[in-house]
Scaffold this active site. Structure first.
Site, PDB file in Angstrom:
ATOM      1  CE  LYS A  27       1.283  -5.425  -1.850  1.00 51.70           C
ATOM      2  NZ  LYS A  27       2.567  -5.078  -1.484  1.00 51.70           N
ATOM      3  NE  ARG A  32       4.333  -4.460   8.784  1.00 49.58           N
ATOM      4  CZ  ARG A  32       4.681  -3.976   7.456  1.00 49.58           C
ATOM      5  NH1 ARG A  32       4.177  -4.813   6.350  1.00 49.58           N
ATOM      6  NH2 ARG A  32       5.341  -2.950   7.241  1.00 49.58           N
ATOM      7  CD  GLN A 178       8.548  -1.767   1.492  1.00 46.56           C
ATOM      8  OE1 GLN A 178       9.737  -1.582   0.889  1.00 46.56           O
ATOM      9  NE2 GLN A 178       7.590  -2.239   0.712  1.00 46.56           N
ATOM     10  CG  ASP A 329       1.171   1.182  -1.447  1.00 44.42           C
ATOM     11  OD1 ASP A 329       2.223   1.622  -1.821  1.00 44.42           O
ATOM     12  OD2 ASP A 329       1.026   0.332  -0.620  1.00 44.42           O
ATOM     13  CE  LYS A 356       6.163   3.382  -2.414  1.00 46.91           C
ATOM     14  NZ  LYS A 356       6.394   2.908  -1.423  1.00 46.91           N
TER      15      LYS A 356
HETATM   16  C1  S3P Z   1       4.725  -1.214   2.681  1.00 47.85           C
HETATM   17  C2  S3P Z   1       5.045  -0.120   2.902  1.00 47.85           C
HETATM   18  C3  S3P Z   1       5.077   0.886   1.863  1.00 47.85           C
HETATM   19  C4  S3P Z   1       4.278   0.252   0.443  1.00 47.85           C
HETATM   20  C5  S3P Z   1       4.286  -0.923   0.226  1.00 47.85           C
HETATM   21  C6  S3P Z   1       4.132  -1.699   1.637  1.00 47.85           C
HETATM   22  C7  S3P Z   1       4.724  -2.252   3.875  1.00 47.85           C
HETATM   23  O1  S3P Z   1       6.468   1.055   1.128  1.00 47.85           O
HETATM   24  O2  S3P Z   1       4.301   1.251  -0.428  1.00 47.85           O
HETATM   25  O3  S3P Z   1       3.359  -1.141  -0.777  1.00 47.85           O
HETATM   26  O4  S3P Z   1       4.120  -3.555   4.095  1.00 47.85           O
HETATM   27  O5  S3P Z   1       5.629  -1.815   5.006  1.00 47.85           O
HETATM   28  P1  S3P Z   1       7.422   2.140   1.762  1.00 47.85           P
HETATM   29  O6  S3P Z   1       7.832   1.562   2.874  1.00 47.85           O
HETATM   30  O7  S3P Z   1       8.749   1.785   0.673  1.00 47.85           O
HETATM   31  O8  S3P Z   1       6.826   3.349   1.571  1.00 47.85           O
END
Ligand code: S3P
Length: 448
Positions: A27, A32, A178, A329, A356
Site C-alpha cells: 500500500k 508513492r 506520512q 500496522d 490510526k
Molecule cells: C504509512 C505510514 C504509517 C502507517 C500507514 C502507512 C505510509 O503511518 O501506519 O499505514 O505509507 O507512510 P504513520 O506515518 O502515521 O506512522
C-alpha cells in the site's frame, strides 16, 4: 469509497492452512508510485499496484489535478504533469478512509499554486492532521481545518498552497513516515534545501523512490543517531517502470494464521521485507514462530522474499518499544498471536495506535476480552495472557466484534476466528477493501 452499508460476516474455525499464494501490492509503495509518477515528466508504468480503495483514492485525486492515469492488462500507466504542474481540482478530494492519501497529497499541494479541500469518512475525519499542518504551514501553505472540541485539527480541511514555498529544516516530533513524506513531497517544488531530521527511523520508501525517480536527495546519520534527509528542489523527476512487491502488512495476517492454526504450512510469494517494515516477522520468530525467508532478492530497490510459515507453539514476549515503527500496522495481528501464545506478552510505547483508522489498543482489547482473553489495557500498550494454543471462547462475543471502520481490526479478528470453538461474527468487513481486496477468498484458498 467504502460502502456506507455495514456487511457483517461470520468467520468459522479453520482446519490446517496450506498452499502457495501471493498477496496484493504494498500500500505504501503503491501510493508513492502513483504520486511520483504523476510528478515525473512523461510516461511511467506500474505493475503490482494495490487496487484497494485507499490507493484508488490517491489515483482519483491525482486525476482530478490533471494527471492521466490508465490501466490495461494489470499495468497502470501514468502520464506525469511534471513537478509544479498540478492543476486546481474542480471538486473536494474524497480521501475515503485513507490517512496516507490525505497526508501525502496535502504535502504535494502545499507547494503548488492551487488549493484543495479534503474530505473523508467518519474514521478519517477523526484523525489528527496537526502533525502535517504544522510543517506545511511553516513552508507557507494556508491550511484551514475543522477544530474538534478536544483541540485536534481534522478533516474537512482546505490547503491553499504557496508557490514558491519556503524550504524548512524540520525535526519530526512524532515517528511518522506520512509526515516525513508530506514534507518531502512539498520540498520537490520548493527552491532550496528542505531538510528533515528524523530521530526514529520510519519506513523509507519515499527516500528510496525519490532517489529512483532522479530527485536530488541525500540521507546521512548525525552524531546522535538521527537521520538527516536533505532534498534539493525544484527538481525534475524522470518517469520509471515500477514493480510493486506484495505488502508485508497484508502477508502478516496469513503468516499469523499459519502459525496459530494447527497443521498449517504455507508459502507467500513475493513479499516486501524492507527492515523498516518487517519488525513483526522477527518478533514472531523470537516467539518461536517457524518463519523462513526463501529466495531473498531485490526488486526495484526493495528487498523481497517468499515467506514460508508453519504452525508453531508460540511463547509470550516482551516487545521493546523501539521496534514499534517497523511494525506499527502489525500490532493488531500480533495481539492475536499473543492471545494464542503461552505466557504473557507485553507491549509499550504504542500511543500512535490510538490515532490510526481506529483506536487500535481499545478496539483490540474489547474484541479479545469478548473472546475470553485475559489482558490489561495500558495507556501505551496491552499486556496479554495467552491461552497456550487453546481455542478462544466466543462466549461473550455476541453481538458481533466491532471493527470501527478499521480494516486491520476486521482482518485480525477474521484470523482469530480460525482458532475459536465455533467461529465469530464481525460487524462489518467492508473496510477490508481499503487495503486487501480478495482477503476472504485468499483465506478460503488456504483453508480448502
Ligand atoms: C504509512 C505510514 C504509517 C502507517 C500507514 C502507512 C505510509 O503511518 O501506519 O499505514 O505509507 O507512510 P504513520 O506515518 O502515521 O506512522
Amino acid at each position: 469509497m467504502t460502502s456506507n452499508t455495514p456487511q457483517p460476516v461470520t468467520f468459522k474455525p479453520s482446519g490446517p492452512l496450506s498452499g502457495e499464494i501471493s498477496v496484493p501490492g504494498d500500500k505504501s509503495i503503491s501510493h508513492r508510485a502513483l504520486i511520483l509518477s504523476a510528478l515525473a515528466v512523461g510516461k511511467s508504468r506500474i505493475s503490482g499496484l494495490l487496487e484497494g480503495e485507499d490507493v484508488l483514492a490517491t489515483a482519483a485525486a491525482l486525476r482530478a489535478m490533471g494527471a492521466r492515469i490508465e490501466k490495461k492488462d494489470d499495468i497502470w500507466t501514468v502520464y506525469g504533469v511534471g513537478v509544479g504542474g498540478l492543476m486546481q481540482p474542480g471538486n473536494a478530494l474524497d480521501m475515503g478512509n485513507s490517512g496516507t492519501s490525505t497526508r501525502l497529497l496535502m504535502g504535494l499541494i502545499a507547494s503548488h499554486g492551487i488549493s484543495a479541500t479534503f474530505v473523508g469518512d467518519a474514521s478519517l475525519s477523526k484523525r489528527p492532521m496537526g502533525r502535517v499542518i504544522d510543517p506545511l504551514s511553516e513552508m507557507g501553505a494556508d491550511i484551514q481545518a475543522r477544530e474538534t472540541s478536544d483541540h485536534k485539527s481534522c478533516l474537512p480541511l482546505t490547503v491553499r498552497g504557496l508557490c514558491p514555498a519556503i524550504p524548512i529544516e524540520y525535526r519530526l516530533p512524532v515517528a511518522s513516515a506520512q509526515v516525513k513524506s508530506a514534507i518531502l513531497l512539498a520540498g520537490l517544488n520548493t527552491p532550496g534545501i528542505t531538510r528533515i531530521i528524523e530521530p526514529v527511523l520510519t519506513r523509507d520508501h519515499s527516500e528510496t523512490m525519490l532517489k529512483g525517480f532522479g530527485a536530488d536527495i541525500s540521507v546521512e546519520t548525525d552524531a546522535d543517531g538521527c537521520r538527516i534527509i536533505s532534498l534539493t528542489g525544484e527538481t525534475e523527476l524522470q518517469p520509471q517502470k515500477i514493480k510493486v512487491p506484495g505488502d508485508p502488512s497484508s502477508a502478516a495476517f496469513m503468516v499469523v494464521a499459519a502459525l496459530i492454526v494447527p497443521g498449517s504450512d504455507i508459502i507467500i510469494e513475493n513479499v516486501g521485507i524492507n527492515p523498516t517494515r518487517a519488525g513483526l516477522f522477527g518478533i514472531l520468530q523470537q516467539m518461536g514462530g517457524d518463519i523462513r525467508f526463501l529466495k531473498k532478492r531485490t526488486v526495484g530497490g526493495e528487498p523481497v522474499a517468499d515467506i514460508h510459515a508453519k504452525h508453531s507453539s508460540l511463547s509470550g514476549i516482551d516487545v521493546p518499544a523501539d521496534i514499534a515503527p517497523s511494525m506499527i500496522d502489525e500490532f493488531p495481528i500480533l495481539f492475536v498471536a499473543a492471545a494464542l501464545a503461552s505466557g504473557e506478552t507485553t507491549t509499550r510505547g504504542l500511543h500512535e495506535l490510538r490515532v490510526k483508522e481506529s483506536d487500535r489498543l481499545s478496539q483490540m482489547a474489547k474484541g479479545l476480552e469478548a473472546l475470553g482473553v485475559k489482558l490489561t489495557e495500558k495507556d501505551d500498550g496491552l499486556l496479554i495472557e495467552g491461552s497456550g494454543g487453546k481455542p478462544l471462547s466466543e462466549g461473550k462475543a455476541r453481538p458481533a466484534i466491532e471493527t470501527a471502520l478499521d480494516h486491520r481490526i476486521a482482518m485480525s479478528f477474521a484470523v482469530a476466528a480460525m482458532v475459536t470453538k465455533s467461529g465469530l461474527t464481525i460487524d462489518d468487513v467492508t473496510p477490508v477493501q481499503t487495503s486487501f481486496p480478495g482477503f476472504q477468498d485468499l483465506m478460503m484458498t488456504l483453508a480448502s
